[in-house]
Design an enzyme around this catalytic site. Structure first.
Site, PDB file in Angstrom:
ATOM      1  N   SER A  65       0.816  -1.217   0.000  1.00  0.00           N
ATOM      2  CA  SER A  65       0.000   0.000   0.000  1.00  0.00           C
ATOM      3  C   SER A  65       0.852   1.271   0.000  1.00  0.00           C
ATOM      4  O   SER A  65       2.007   1.260   0.441  1.00  0.00           O
ATOM      5  CB  SER A  65      -0.931   0.007   1.212  1.00  0.00           C
ATOM      6  OG  SER A  65      -1.713  -1.167   1.227  1.00  0.00           O
TER       7      SER A  65
HETATM    8  N1  SAM Z   1      -0.427  -4.966   4.068  1.00  0.00           N
HETATM    9  C1  SAM Z   1       0.231  -5.301   2.845  1.00  0.00           C
HETATM   10  C2  SAM Z   1       1.588  -4.716   2.739  1.00  0.00           C
HETATM   11  O1  SAM Z   1       1.985  -3.901   3.582  1.00  0.00           O
HETATM   12  O2  SAM Z   1       2.284  -5.108   1.805  1.00  0.00           O
HETATM   13  C3  SAM Z   1      -0.573  -4.936   1.637  1.00  0.00           C
HETATM   14  C4  SAM Z   1      -1.597  -5.913   1.376  1.00  0.00           C
HETATM   15  S1  SAM Z   1      -2.315  -6.003  -0.189  1.00  0.00           S
HETATM   16  C5  SAM Z   1      -2.987  -4.413  -0.457  1.00  0.00           C
HETATM   17  C6  SAM Z   1      -3.703  -7.023   0.311  1.00  0.00           C
HETATM   18  C7  SAM Z   1      -3.323  -8.444   0.657  1.00  0.00           C
HETATM   19  O3  SAM Z   1      -4.495  -9.094   1.162  1.00  0.00           O
HETATM   20  C8  SAM Z   1      -2.851  -9.269  -0.520  1.00  0.00           C
HETATM   21  O4  SAM Z   1      -1.569  -9.796  -0.257  1.00  0.00           O
HETATM   22  C9  SAM Z   1      -3.907 -10.371  -0.654  1.00  0.00           C
HETATM   23  O5  SAM Z   1      -3.391 -11.610  -1.082  1.00  0.00           O
HETATM   24  C10 SAM Z   1      -4.429 -10.446   0.766  1.00  0.00           C
HETATM   25  N2  SAM Z   1      -5.767 -11.020   0.933  1.00  0.00           N
HETATM   26  C11 SAM Z   1      -6.878 -10.858   0.175  1.00  0.00           C
HETATM   27  N3  SAM Z   1      -7.900 -11.549   0.698  1.00  0.00           N
HETATM   28  C12 SAM Z   1      -7.430 -12.163   1.823  1.00  0.00           C
HETATM   29  C13 SAM Z   1      -8.012 -13.004   2.806  1.00  0.00           C
HETATM   30  N4  SAM Z   1      -9.287 -13.376   2.776  1.00  0.00           N
HETATM   31  N5  SAM Z   1      -7.228 -13.433   3.822  1.00  0.00           N
HETATM   32  C14 SAM Z   1      -5.932 -13.077   3.896  1.00  0.00           C
HETATM   33  N6  SAM Z   1      -5.323 -12.283   2.989  1.00  0.00           N
HETATM   34  C15 SAM Z   1      -6.064 -11.822   1.975  1.00  0.00           C
END
Ligand code: SAM
Length: 216
Positions: A65
């Site tokens: 992000s």
């Molecule tokens: N916090 C992260 C960082 O600092 O890099 C950014 C995260 S990215 C915007 C969103 C993440 O949520 C992705 O890696 C995606 O695979 C994960 N995601 C989506 N749905 C999910 C779920 N139900 N449970 C766990 N992770 C999930």
């Protein structure tokens, strides 16, 4: 943490121009953003963009992000240092590292096992010892260690998952983007005397939360 001063200079500038100038006031959040070496959470080809004002790809169609978004969401959580915190969407592990500096213990869930593994290795190399990582569907939370004082969801949900509300401690805070698959509004949920209070903040655009209480 020893590092090349070039990155430290870029990080200081990021915090001054993108974080403080936009109104982030929590000094602990500001200090954490100054400390975490964000460039190490992206591929080396992106190092020179790591401190810019936008999200970056981390593979598997996912993103790290925008720095301001990380700071804003973290500030809304109002963590003071003693919290047990749950993060949904580990991704690169960058937000996890920021939380780990600010909370007592961080539990984080990622649905893509390669991302979880990469983040686990990096966080370990950087010396974070208060983080537990799991592969799974974070829309269902992590009931084993509930309740949590703070819950941060870093993917966009169609609604606030009931499981996460159930796993929120009394006086706990939950920050989550809610909307459709392309744009959302950042929501803050608080639990007080068993009642739920919800407030909307600004618009944002996160990758979708995929899961039972997310997007099918
Ligand atoms: N916090 C992260 C960082 O600092 O890099 C950014 C995260 S990215 C915007 C969103 C993440 O949520 C992705 O890696 C995606 O695979 C994960 N995601 C989506 N749905 C999910 C779920 N139900 N449970 C766990 N992770 C999930």
């Amino acid at each position: 943490m020893i590092e090349v001063s070039e990155w430290k200079v870029e990080r200081e500038r990021m915090v001054k121009e993108q974080i403080i100038a936009r109104g982030i006031k929590d000094q602990r959040v500001i200090d954490a953003m100054k400390q975490v070496p964000r460039h190490l959470f992206v591929e080396p080809t992106y190092y020179h963009q790591a401190y810019k004002d936008y999200p970056l790809p981390i593979g598997h169609d996912q993103t790290i992000s925008q720095p301001y978004m990380v700071a804003s969401m973290t500030e809304l959580l109002e963590v003071t240092g003693n919290e047990k915190t749950l993060e949904i969407g580990t991704g690169s592990g960058y937000q996890t590292a920021v939380l780990a500096l600010l909370c007592d213990k961080v539990y984080t869930i990622e649905r893509i096992s390669e991302l979880r593994q990469h983040a686990a290795t990096l966080l370990d190399q950087l010396g974070f010892r208060n983080v537990s990582l799991m592969v799974g569907d974070g829309s269902l939370g992590w009931s084993t260690y509930a309740p949590y004082d703070a819950i941060l969801v870093t993917a966009g949900a169609p609604e606030i998952p009931n499981a996460l509300i159930a796993q929120l401690a009394e006086n706990g805070r939950l920050v989550i983007p809610v909307g459709d698959e392309y744009s959302q509004v950042l929501n803050l949920v608080k639990k007080h005397k068993g009642r739920i209070y919800r407030k909307e903040f600004f618009s944002c655009a996160f990758v979708p939360l995929i899961g039972k209480e997310g997007w099918g």
